[in-house]
Write an enzyme that holds these catalytic residues in place. Structure first.
Site, PDB file in Angstrom:
ATOM      1  N   LYS A 130       0.842  -1.492   0.084  1.00 39.14           N
ATOM      2  CA  LYS A 130      -0.319  -0.119   0.009  1.00 39.14           C
ATOM      3  C   LYS A 130       1.088   1.025   0.444  1.00 39.14           C
ATOM      4  CE  LYS A 130      -4.050   2.107   2.086  1.00 39.14           C
ATOM      5  NZ  LYS A 130      -5.216   1.728   3.783  1.00 39.14           N
ATOM      6  N   SER A 224      -9.533   1.914   2.419  1.00 41.69           N
ATOM      7  CA  SER A 224      -8.472   2.664   2.102  1.00 41.69           C
ATOM      8  C   SER A 224      -6.871   1.835   1.617  1.00 41.69           C
ATOM      9  CB  SER A 224      -7.541   3.476   2.818  1.00 41.69           C
ATOM     10  OG  SER A 224      -7.087   3.479   3.784  1.00 41.69           O
ATOM     11  N   SER A 248     -10.035  -0.597   6.888  1.00 45.18           N
ATOM     12  CA  SER A 248      -9.151   0.242   5.467  1.00 45.18           C
ATOM     13  C   SER A 248      -8.825  -1.356   5.021  1.00 45.18           C
ATOM     14  CB  SER A 248      -8.232   1.168   5.684  1.00 45.18           C
ATOM     15  OG  SER A 248      -8.834   2.545   5.821  1.00 45.18           O
TER      16      SER A 248
END
Length: 579
Positions: A130, A224, A248
């Site tokens: 990420k 996210s 997330s």
């Protein structure tokens, strides 16, 4: 000043496009092709051997890499090609660093050939990250660099996610987790897209744009860690790292049909990584694995923890990998477990596909010889409200201070329709903060709720028949499957476990079938929000979206949560194959 951010974005997008090898480009499918999961293998980019490699799950990949049947370079190349195809289909990547990854893979191949030994437990394995995890020498919109370090003393936030304001920074060192992954023999090869500010259940920012769901591109991939989830769902990565402060990891894993673990605070090191709302340490963000297999989740956790991250990150918990806990010594050795199903949280009732998934799991576990009882939710709305109040305390200033560097506007909606406002999921610039004293009271109440919830769980020992409290909770990941953009709502099912700091693992169950998941009549509702949620459901809209659930254990019980998820996953697969 107002045009500076857009100029930075244009240049960044150009450089991203130039980093993609032209021979890996494909013809774009028509916009009305919604399910793109089969396209990578239908393209001319991947060879038959590369398709075989990218269809392998993590545990088998590691065996073949360790035996030198497959080299790290060819495995990395195969996943790189598939990742680039995924990027063209759902826009999931941020940083693409082919030469650096290939050099690392060659180094590992040379090491194995020279010594006959693997470098570590993840030897030669490509891993996606990420876009919070700084990699030395790479530009990052989240990692820290010495060139920009003067901003630390000027602004309250040094690291900010998905902001055009941070284009042009190059990391001077790796995040601690990246160092550990290198020590384990991994090959970081791409970073993945996130929403601006991170505080969204969808994935869109001014720099890289919107990431969509591979199973239905009209639907969100979640957030996210949405870029990570979409990439892994298309098998463009065998194992990835997401983060979770309010769902997330779990929400995008659920929306994309993956396995994803939210560990407790400090089990995986966070030092040196970027984040939103830095300094807010009452509800901490955590890193965790996302994979197409539960084995991938275990392999990541065990590999990282065995590197003793507490020696590199002062906030990492000093807890070694506990094999006894993985063998469920505190849970009857995994025999005749008692699971509790939470059908709803008494605030928002799940949509029909989620309820069907819960029923399927109940039947599967009963068929496998385990006990299943109902879970009575306890103050979930109050726990979720506490998390939101803590977030809101300083988020307004945090977002505005960061974007002021270039005049970049703060995104206020994830909708594809212009002009729509959607402030319900994350804090917005319109949210008023609270005083320090008021914040202390919220944090105090959250602390007290954790004790009350522990007592509530312990009291279930009188209902299980095992002499133990409930072993784990099976519950909705969210009240809905992947939904249209701008429609992400209701974080209670996610944020509750962040407030309690419980370990939770997502596992896939099925996919939405408009016939099986037809809308059911309801006469009563918990509240107006529940009624609006019910009315928002149309089975055709959600067609083909993955149905996933969550298994929740206690604080720092990651090993047991993984083991129990393995048991549930095996029971579901056996039950489905018998039908």
């Amino acid at each position: 000043m107002s045009s500076k951010w857009s100029e930075l974005v244009s240049d960044k997008r150009r450089r991203q496009e130039e980093s993609i090898p032209k021979e890996w480009l494909i013809s774009q499918p028509p916009i009305n092709v919604l399910d793109v999961t089969s396209i990578p293998e239908e393209s001319d980019v991947l060879s038959a051997r590369e398709i075989e490699i990218t269809n392998c799950q993590v545990e088998l990949l590691l065996v073949k890499l360790a035996s030198a049947e497959w080299t790290s370079l060819e495995v990395t190349t195969a996943f790189y090609k598939r990742a680039i195809i995924a990027q063209q289909l759902v826009n999931c990547l941020t940083e693409i660093f082919v030469e650096q990854a290939f050099a690392r893979a060659k180094e590992l191949d040379d090491h194995l050939k020279r010594t006959g030994q693997v470098l570590g437990p993840l030897h030669g394995l490509p891993i996606s990250l990420k876009d919070q995890l700084a990699i030395k020498g790479l530009e990052t919109t989240m990692g820290m660099s010495q060139h920009w370090s003067w901003l630390v003393t000027t602004f309250t936030s040094a690291f900010q996610p998905g902001y055009a304001s941070w284009i042009g920074r190059y990391a001077s060192k790796n995040a601690v987790l990246v160092d550990i992954l290198y020590e384990c023999g991994a090959v970081p090869f791409v970073r993945t897209n996130v929403p601006q500010t991170l505080m969204w259940g969808e994935t869109y920012n001014h720099i890289f744009g919107r990431t969509t769901n591979p199973y239905n591109r009209k639907l969100t991939c979640g957030g996210s860690s949405g870029g990570e989830a979409a990439l892994i769902a298309l098998k463009g990565s065998p194992l990835g790292v997401g983060s979770d402060i309010g769902g997330s990891i779990r929400q995008p894993a659920a929306f994309c049909g993956l396995y994803g673990l939210r560990p407790s605070y400090g089990r995986i090191p966070y030092a040196g990584a970027g984040n939103s709302m830095e300094g807010q340490d009452s509800v901490l963000s955590v890193f965790g694995p996302m994979s197409n297999s539960i084995a991938g989740v275990k392999l990541f956790m065990k590999a990282v923890i065995e590197r003793q991250p507490w020696l590199k990150d002062p906030l990492a918990v000093r807890k070694k990998w506990d094999e006894a806990e993985y063998n469920l010594v505190d849970h009857g050795a995994g025999k005749q477990l008692c699971f509790a199903i939470m059908w709803d949280d008494k605030h928002i009732a799940p949509h029909p596909p989620i309820t069907r998934g819960l029923k399927l799991v109940k039947h599967a576990l009963s068929a496998a010889g385990h006990q299943v009882i109902d879970w009575e939710p306890f103050k979930h709305e109050e726990l979720s409200d506490a998390v939101r109040s803590i977030w809101n305390a300083g988020s307004n200033e945090d977002f505005l201070v960061t974007t002021s560097a270039t005049g970049e506007p703060v995104i206020t909606t994830m909708s594809v329709e212009p002009g729509e406002e959607d402030p319900q999921f994350r804090p917005t610039p319109q949210t008023d903060g609270i005083t320090a004293y008021q914040l202390w009271q919220v944090q105090k109440r959250k602390r007290d709720l954790r004790k009350e919830y522990l007592d509530h769980w312990e009291a279930t020992a009188s209902k299980t028949g095992t002499g133990r409290p409930v072993d784990a909770i099976i519950c909705p990941a969210t009240a809905f499957v992947a939904c249209p953009h701008g429609m992400t709502r209701h974080t209670c099912y996610l944020a509750t476990w962040n407030a309690l700091d419980y370990a939770a693992c997502i596992f896939p169950v099925s996919k939405v079938d408009p016939v099986l998941d037809a809308k059911q009549a309801r006469d009563t509702f918990f509240n107006d929000s529940d009624k609006a949620h019910y009315e928002s459901y149309d089975p055709e809209t959600f067609s083909n979206a993955p149905i996933s659930l969550s298994l929740v254990g206690r604080t720092l019980e990651e090993e047991a949560v993984i083991a129990m998820t393995e048991i549930v996953d095996a029971a579901v697969k056996a039950f489905k194959s018998s039908q």
